[in-house]
Structure formats: structure tokens, C-alpha cells
Motif scaffolding. Structure first.
Motif, PDB file in Angstrom:
ATOM      1  N   GLU A 251      61.746  48.096   4.995  1.00 32.20           N
ATOM      2  CA  GLU A 251      60.805  48.703   5.616  1.00 32.20           C
ATOM      3  C   GLU A 251      60.117  47.961   6.347  1.00 32.20           C
ATOM      4  O   GLU A 251      59.700  46.792   5.907  1.00 32.20           O
ATOM      5  CB  GLU A 251      60.408  49.703   4.956  1.00 32.20           C
ATOM      6  N   LEU A 252      59.450  48.264   7.503  1.00 29.92           N
ATOM      7  CA  LEU A 252      58.252  47.440   8.295  1.00 29.92           C
ATOM      8  C   LEU A 252      56.916  47.784   7.863  1.00 29.92           C
ATOM      9  O   LEU A 252      56.892  48.962   7.698  1.00 29.92           O
ATOM     10  CB  LEU A 252      58.901  47.445   9.627  1.00 29.92           C
ATOM     11  N   VAL A 253      56.282  46.862   7.999  1.00 25.48           N
ATOM     12  CA  VAL A 253      54.738  47.153   8.071  1.00 25.48           C
ATOM     13  C   VAL A 253      54.035  46.562   9.170  1.00 25.48           C
ATOM     14  O   VAL A 253      54.384  45.329   9.373  1.00 25.48           O
ATOM     15  CB  VAL A 253      54.210  46.571   6.575  1.00 25.48           C
ATOM     16  N   VAL A 254      53.094  47.433   9.748  1.00 30.22           N
ATOM     17  CA  VAL A 254      52.294  46.696  10.558  1.00 30.22           C
ATOM     18  C   VAL A 254      50.583  46.929  10.124  1.00 30.22           C
ATOM     19  O   VAL A 254      50.735  48.090   9.633  1.00 30.22           O
ATOM     20  CB  VAL A 254      52.247  47.331  12.004  1.00 30.22           C
ATOM     21  N   ALA A 255      49.783  46.082  10.280  1.00 29.65           N
ATOM     22  CA  ALA A 255      48.439  46.303   9.811  1.00 29.65           C
ATOM     23  C   ALA A 255      47.340  45.571  10.587  1.00 29.65           C
ATOM     24  O   ALA A 255      47.462  44.589  11.213  1.00 29.65           O
ATOM     25  CB  ALA A 255      48.554  45.720   8.226  1.00 29.65           C
ATOM     26  N   GLY A 256      46.024  46.064  10.449  1.00 29.94           N
ATOM     27  CA  GLY A 256      45.016  45.395  10.913  1.00 29.94           C
ATOM     28  C   GLY A 256      43.813  46.375  10.502  1.00 29.94           C
ATOM     29  O   GLY A 256      43.796  47.484  10.080  1.00 29.94           O
ATOM     30  N   PRO A 257      42.567  45.724  10.965  1.00 31.19           N
ATOM     31  CA  PRO A 257      41.353  46.476  10.669  1.00 31.19           C
ATOM     32  C   PRO A 257      41.024  47.390  11.646  1.00 31.19           C
ATOM     33  O   PRO A 257      41.698  47.661  12.767  1.00 31.19           O
ATOM     34  CB  PRO A 257      40.301  45.328  10.919  1.00 31.19           C
ATOM     35  N   ILE A 258      40.453  48.784  11.052  1.00 31.75           N
ATOM     36  CA  ILE A 258      40.031  49.975  11.760  1.00 31.75           C
ATOM     37  C   ILE A 258      38.291  50.078  11.406  1.00 31.75           C
ATOM     38  O   ILE A 258      38.095  49.509  10.345  1.00 31.75           O
ATOM     39  CB  ILE A 258      40.757  51.077  11.902  1.00 31.75           C
ATOM     40  N   PRO A 259      37.557  50.793  12.451  1.00 32.96           N
ATOM     41  CA  PRO A 259      36.334  51.147  12.062  1.00 32.96           C
ATOM     42  C   PRO A 259      36.454  52.074  10.653  1.00 32.96           C
ATOM     43  O   PRO A 259      37.227  52.907  10.662  1.00 32.96           O
ATOM     44  CB  PRO A 259      35.939  51.986  13.220  1.00 32.96           C
ATOM     45  N   ALA A 260      35.429  51.819   9.866  1.00 32.65           N
ATOM     46  CA  ALA A 260      35.597  52.545   8.557  1.00 32.65           C
ATOM     47  C   ALA A 260      35.593  54.062   8.653  1.00 32.65           C
ATOM     48  O   ALA A 260      36.024  54.810   7.824  1.00 32.65           O
ATOM     49  CB  ALA A 260      34.602  51.928   7.605  1.00 32.65           C
ATOM     50  N   ALA A 261      34.726  54.462   9.803  1.00 29.66           N
ATOM     51  CA  ALA A 261      34.696  55.901   9.955  1.00 29.66           C
ATOM     52  C   ALA A 261      35.990  56.387  10.473  1.00 29.66           C
ATOM     53  O   ALA A 261      36.194  57.779  10.195  1.00 29.66           O
ATOM     54  CB  ALA A 261      33.790  56.022  11.092  1.00 29.66           C
ATOM     55  N   GLY A 284      36.452  43.026   5.004  1.00 25.53           N
ATOM     56  CA  GLY A 284      35.168  42.536   5.230  1.00 25.53           C
ATOM     57  C   GLY A 284      34.114  42.658   4.489  1.00 25.53           C
ATOM     58  O   GLY A 284      34.378  43.343   3.389  1.00 25.53           O
ATOM     59  N   GLU A 285      33.103  42.131   4.403  1.00 26.39           N
ATOM     60  CA  GLU A 285      32.030  42.091   3.700  1.00 26.39           C
ATOM     61  C   GLU A 285      30.948  43.261   3.802  1.00 26.39           C
ATOM     62  O   GLU A 285      30.229  43.718   2.942  1.00 26.39           O
ATOM     63  CB  GLU A 285      31.199  40.786   3.613  1.00 26.39           C
ATOM     64  N   ASP A 286      30.646  43.764   5.037  1.00 28.17           N
ATOM     65  CA  ASP A 286      29.627  44.901   5.235  1.00 28.17           C
ATOM     66  C   ASP A 286      30.129  46.028   5.276  1.00 28.17           C
ATOM     67  O   ASP A 286      29.397  47.077   5.466  1.00 28.17           O
ATOM     68  CB  ASP A 286      29.035  44.459   6.743  1.00 28.17           C
ATOM     69  N   GLY A 287      31.547  46.514   5.131  1.00 28.44           N
ATOM     70  CA  GLY A 287      31.761  47.689   4.763  1.00 28.44           C
ATOM     71  C   GLY A 287      31.852  48.590   6.095  1.00 28.44           C
ATOM     72  O   GLY A 287      32.315  49.898   5.860  1.00 28.44           O
ATOM     73  N   THR A 288      32.001  48.058   7.362  1.00 23.49           N
ATOM     74  CA  THR A 288      32.145  48.650   8.842  1.00 23.49           C
ATOM     75  C   THR A 288      33.337  48.882   8.930  1.00 23.49           C
ATOM     76  O   THR A 288      33.764  49.584   9.951  1.00 23.49           O
ATOM     77  CB  THR A 288      31.396  47.975   9.723  1.00 23.49           C
ATOM     78  N   ARG A 289      34.422  48.105   8.224  1.00 21.25           N
ATOM     79  CA  ARG A 289      35.832  48.205   8.664  1.00 21.25           C
ATOM     80  C   ARG A 289      36.752  48.451   7.306  1.00 21.25           C
ATOM     81  O   ARG A 289      36.215  48.152   6.344  1.00 21.25           O
ATOM     82  CB  ARG A 289      36.259  46.932   9.436  1.00 21.25           C
ATOM     83  N   ARG A 290      37.727  49.007   7.432  1.00 19.51           N
ATOM     84  CA  ARG A 290      38.957  49.100   6.534  1.00 19.51           C
ATOM     85  C   ARG A 290      40.032  48.553   7.114  1.00 19.51           C
ATOM     86  O   ARG A 290      40.444  48.130   8.175  1.00 19.51           O
ATOM     87  CB  ARG A 290      39.141  50.605   6.261  1.00 19.51           C
ATOM     88  N   PHE A 291      41.066  48.107   6.302  1.00 16.63           N
ATOM     89  CA  PHE A 291      42.242  47.414   6.649  1.00 16.63           C
ATOM     90  C   PHE A 291      43.566  48.426   6.641  1.00 16.63           C
ATOM     91  O   PHE A 291      43.691  48.861   5.681  1.00 16.63           O
ATOM     92  CB  PHE A 291      42.532  46.367   5.802  1.00 16.63           C
TER      93      PHE A 291
END
Length: 507
Positions: A251-261, A284-291
Motif C-alpha cells: 500500500e502507498l502513503v502520501v503525507a504532509g501538514p494541514i491546518p490543525a482546524a 510542529g511546536e505551536d499546535g497550529t498544524r497536524r501531519f
């Protein structure tokens, strides 16, 4: 992430490099030798070392860097649509034991995380199996009922955190997602702290069963052990004929950051669209994004256009999460057992001191944790209530699942014979960065042209059982469609069950 970008190391590996463990160079004698440094092997080794057994972990590459290092790392007892099927094939008691064993393993691991103080991004989330097609809703309702009867807190819902409507979903609350490599590196430290040994770059080549057992390795060192655990994902020893009951799936995986909202707030999977799985991780450190981690496009290794599959998966991710910045792409692999349930226990009917853990069917996190508990109990002379469910020597369920068994064997036969009949492209037509199996003087060679234009030729016969490999251009690897072995462009084994490299050839 462009079309020509090659798949690379997973986010888990890049974010946690870790140290290295020396290869085994001297003969050693231990109570238990564990072959394989993934989640099943390390969980088993940790439990045994804590129980006072001397343990040596032997890993062909790096620990927690193979299949476990490329997983999506969802730790849940909700395994897509398993419970309704188990209720039909194993009865209500079989389904109950499956749910209990997976759930107990998860909670045991939660205790280990707390005991060791592991910062492995352990997060409680609901797990969902969803569909968008109204015609599939009844199947989901049946799964919810079966999972609930098996003892899980399962419910049928129509509202989720996904950015699109669903026709329905099975939800099981209080499941887990985590950083698998951070957790397993902490287990490795605990194994060493309790007198265990870990040796990387040490391929086990031979097993002599007896009292004691003896293992030969690629380094020339011998290992003597009372008990041996084969936790190599796909078993590297064929004496149990488990290869007839395992079907490799990539299976394949693509990934990257998005806004936490935009975090969908759970772990999601559907069998629609050739599988789509979604979860997020801290970023990240500030909690504004998720992976964001999106998985899908499952296929048999060595078949089809993997680049096109990556493009479809990336398009799906961008279509539903338009603000995602896709920074990573990688692939993972697992083995589906022909009768649904993993194979964990004695290696074969005559085994007294050899054990195996395989066939987790895409759910190796909870399955590997469960295997560590089950195998430790058996080696210590005990049994778990659910030992019989996972016993590799089982026969009745294999008969019930005969259609899956026969289908798998037909596919292997098709590749073994048919792949030798397919047309061969001319060597001179190979562009840089591409590979193909070509016919040369009546034989088949696996030929790769590197970016400098130099040709690298190998035998096209997989060293496991002789099927012809094919080239995966997205990952620049030779793959065997029969049993899933994978090799780099120089012929080195990067994934078993093969233990020997592809032979080099002149061209």
C-alpha cells in the motif's frame, strides 16, 4: 511532490533517526533468539527479557525500520470488516477472543508507555470504518452488531469528522494512534537495560531445530538458543509451508501538514476506491498544524504502475484536504492470511522450540503487540485463552477458507508461468532511472539503467522460490509478485522472505 519524485523513507524514520546496533560477530548462546526487529519481534523480546530470559534480537537491516517503520501506526481492535466474517467462520466465541486479544494488547501497551515514560505521541482517538456508497450500509450495520457482540464498544454512526459526507460508519471509541519508531526505540533500550542483545545487519540464513536450536547468520557467527521466534514479517523459513497461506499486499502513503482546524479527529478507513485510510499526527511546536497521513491503492508487489497509483492517492488527498502540503510519500507492505486471522504460535506441527508471528493483514500494530504477549506466554510454558485462535497449525478454518487459499495459489501459478511469457522490451529502449525484465540469449535478466546511463543486470529469478521479479519505478526496486520479496537495483535484499541477493549478470 511531483510525479517524478521517488518514494523515500517514511516520516517516522525521518523524524526519529535513532542509533545503530552492531552486527553479531561472535558466537552467542541465549535462552531465546528473536529473528526480526519489528514490532512483533521487539514486543516479544521485551516481554521475555522482563521475565528473566536472556534474549538476542537478530535484524537483517535496522530495527523498527522495515514494515513497522513504514506503517500508518493505527492501534485499534477495529480491523475494517473482520468481526462479521469471524462470526460466520469462527463463531461468536472466535470473534470475542479476537476482540479481547487485540484490546488486551493495546491496554498492555498503554501500561508500558506509562511505565517507561515513552514520549511516543500516544493519542486516544475513535476508529472508524466508513462507506460512502448507500448500498454498503447494511454490511456496516452487520459489522457494528458483530463487533458489539464481540465485546467492543462499537456503534453505527452517520456523522464523522471527515470533510465529506458518509453513508455510514462503524465507530469504536478510545483507540490509539502513536509514533511507532519512538515507541520501539524505547523498547529496544529497555531490552538492553535488562541484559538483552540487539544486533542489526545480521541476516539469519539457516535454522537447525533441536534442543537447543542453532542459527547460522550472514556474518558467520552462530547463535545457540533454547527457543527461536521467527518474526520477520514474512517467514524466512519455508518448512511450515506458510507461504501457501499468505498473500503479500503493498500500500502507498502520501503525507504532509494541514491546518490543525482541518484535523478530522479520528482514524478512518474504507475499502472503497481500492482502500482509503486517514489519520493525523502531532506536527510542529505551536499546535497550529497536524501531519495528515493518507494510505491506499493496495496492490500485489511487482504489478502495475506504482507512479500512477501515487498520483491517484495524492489527488484524492488534495481533493479532500485542499490545504495539505504533501511532503512525504512512502509505501508499506503486509501479508493477508487466507483465513483472516494472523498466524502466531508454533512454527509447524512438529515444532517444540520454534515459533512464528505473521499474517497481520494490515493491522500489525495491535497484532504485533498481541503476538508479544502470546509468544512470551507459550515460551514460558503457559497459554492464553486465545492461543488456539491464532495457532498456525489450525486446519478447520483453512478448509472453511478454501476459496481464498485456492485463489492465492492460482495467482502465484499465474505469475510463475505467465510472467515468463510476457513480451520483453529492448535493452536500448530503457531510459535513465527505469528498469525492466528483458530477454537476453534466451534467459531473463532484470536490467536497470541508472541516471548516468550505466546498465545494471541481475538474474530476474527471485532467490526465494524462483518467480520473476518486476520493477517498481516509483521506489526503484525489484519486487516479486509471488511472495513479496524486494531487492534494490544492485540486487540486495530489502524485504524478505528472500535472504539471498539477486545474482549479478553481465550484459
Amino acid at each position: 511532490m511531483t510525479e517524478k519524485q521517488q518514494a523515500g523513507d517514511s516520516y517516522w524514520l525521518q523524524s526519529t533517526p535513532g542509533g545503530r546496533h552492531l552486527a553479531l560477530t561472535d558466537d552467542v548462546e541465549v535462552d531465546v533468539a528473536v529473528i526480526g526487529g519489528g514490532i512483533a519481534g521487539l514486543c516479544t523480546a521485551r516481554e521475555l527479557s522482563r521475565a528473566g530470559r536472556s534474549v538476542a534480537v537478530l535484524e537483517a537491516g535496522r530495527i523498527a525500520a522495515g514494515v513497522t517503520g513504514h506503517t500508518t501506526a493505527k492501534v485499534t481492535a477495529l480491523h475494517t470488516l473482520v468481526y462479521d466474517k469471524l462470526r460466520r467462520t469462527r463463531g461468536s466465541e472466535g470473534a470475542r477472543l479476537y476482540a479481547r486479544s487485540q484490546s488486551e494488547a493495546i491496554e498492555h501497551t498503554a501500561g508500558v508507555v506509562a511505565e517507561l515514560g515513552v514520549d511516543c505521541e500516544w493519542e486516544r482517538r475513535s476508529a472508524y470504518t466508513f462507506v460512502r456508497d448507500e448500498s454498503q450500509v447494511e454490511e456496516l450495520r452487520a459489522e457494528a452488531r458483530a463487533a458489539r457482540e464481540a465485546g467492543l464498544p462499537a456503534s453505527f454512526v452517520t456523522a464523522t469528522g471527515l470533510p465529506f459526507p458518509v453513508a455510514g460508519a462503524v465507530e469504536v471509541a478510545d483507540q490509539v494512534q502513536f509514533h511507532p519508531r519512538k515507541y520501539l526505540l524505547a523498547l529496544a533500550d529497555d531490552i538492553l537495560a535488562h541484559g538483552g542483545r540487539i544486533h542489526e545487519d545480521t541476516t539469519v540464513l539457516g535454522l537447525e531445530e533441536g534442543t537447543p536450536c542453532r542459527l547460522s547468520t550472514s556474518t558467520g557467527a552462530m547463535v545457540t538458543a533454547r527457543d527461536v521466534v521467527v518474526a520477520t514479517h514474512y517467514p524466512v523459513f519455508d518448512r511450515a509451508l506458510l507461504f501457501t497461506r499468505l498473500s503479500p499486499r503493498r500500500e502507498l502513503v502520501v503525507a504532509g501538514p494541514i491546518p490543525a482546524a482541518q484535523d478530522p479527529g479520528g482514524m478512518y478507513i474504507t475499502t472503497e476506491e481500492n482502500t482509503r485510510s486517514v489519520r493525523t499526527a502531532p506536527y510542529g511546536e505551536d499546535g497550529t498544524r497536524r501531519f495528515l497521513i493518507v494510505t491506499g491503492e493496495h496492490f500485489t508487489p511487482g504489478t502495475g504502475d506504482t507512479r500512477a497509483r501515487f498520483d491517484r492517492l495524492a489527488a484524492w488527498a488534495r481533493g479532500h484536504f485542499p490545504d495539505v502540503e504533501l511532503t512525504h510519500r512512502w509505501a508499506t507492505q503486509d501479508n493477508d492470511p487466507t483465513d483472516t486471522v494472523p498466524l502466531v504460535g508454533p512454527l509447524h506441527p512438529g515444532a517444540r522450540h520454534t515459533y512464528v508471528a505473521t499474517g497481520f493483514g494490515g493491522w500489525g500494530m495491535s497484532g504485533g503487540m498481541m503476538a508479544g504477549l502470546l509468544l512470551t506466554a507459550q515460551i514460558m510454558g503457559e497459554e492464553r485463552e486465545w492461543s488456539g485462535l491464532y495457532d498456525p497449525r489450525r486446519l478447520a478454518s483453512t478448509v472453511r477458507e478454501a476459496p481464498s487459499f485456492l485463489k492465492h495459489q492460482a495467482q502465484v501459478a499465474k505469475h510463475f508461468v505467465g510472467d515468463r511469457m510476457r513480451p520483453s522490451p529492448p535493452v536500448e529502449a530503457l531510459p535513465p532511472g527505469e528498469g525492466a525484465v528483458v530477454r537476453v540469449e534466451g534467459g531473463r535478466l532484470a536490467v536497470y539503467r541508472d541516471e548516468d546511463g550505466t546498465l545494471h543486470a541481475l538474474s530476474a529469478r527471485c532467490t526465494h522460490m524462483g518467480c520473476l521479479v518486476d520493477f517498481n519505478a516509483a521506489e526503484r526496486a525489484w519486487e516479486c509478485p509471488c511472495h513479496g520479496s524486494r531487492f534494490d537495483t544492485e540486487g540486495k535484499v530489502i524485504q524478505g522472505p528472500a535472504t539471498r541477493p539477486l545474482d549479478r549478470r553481465d550484459i
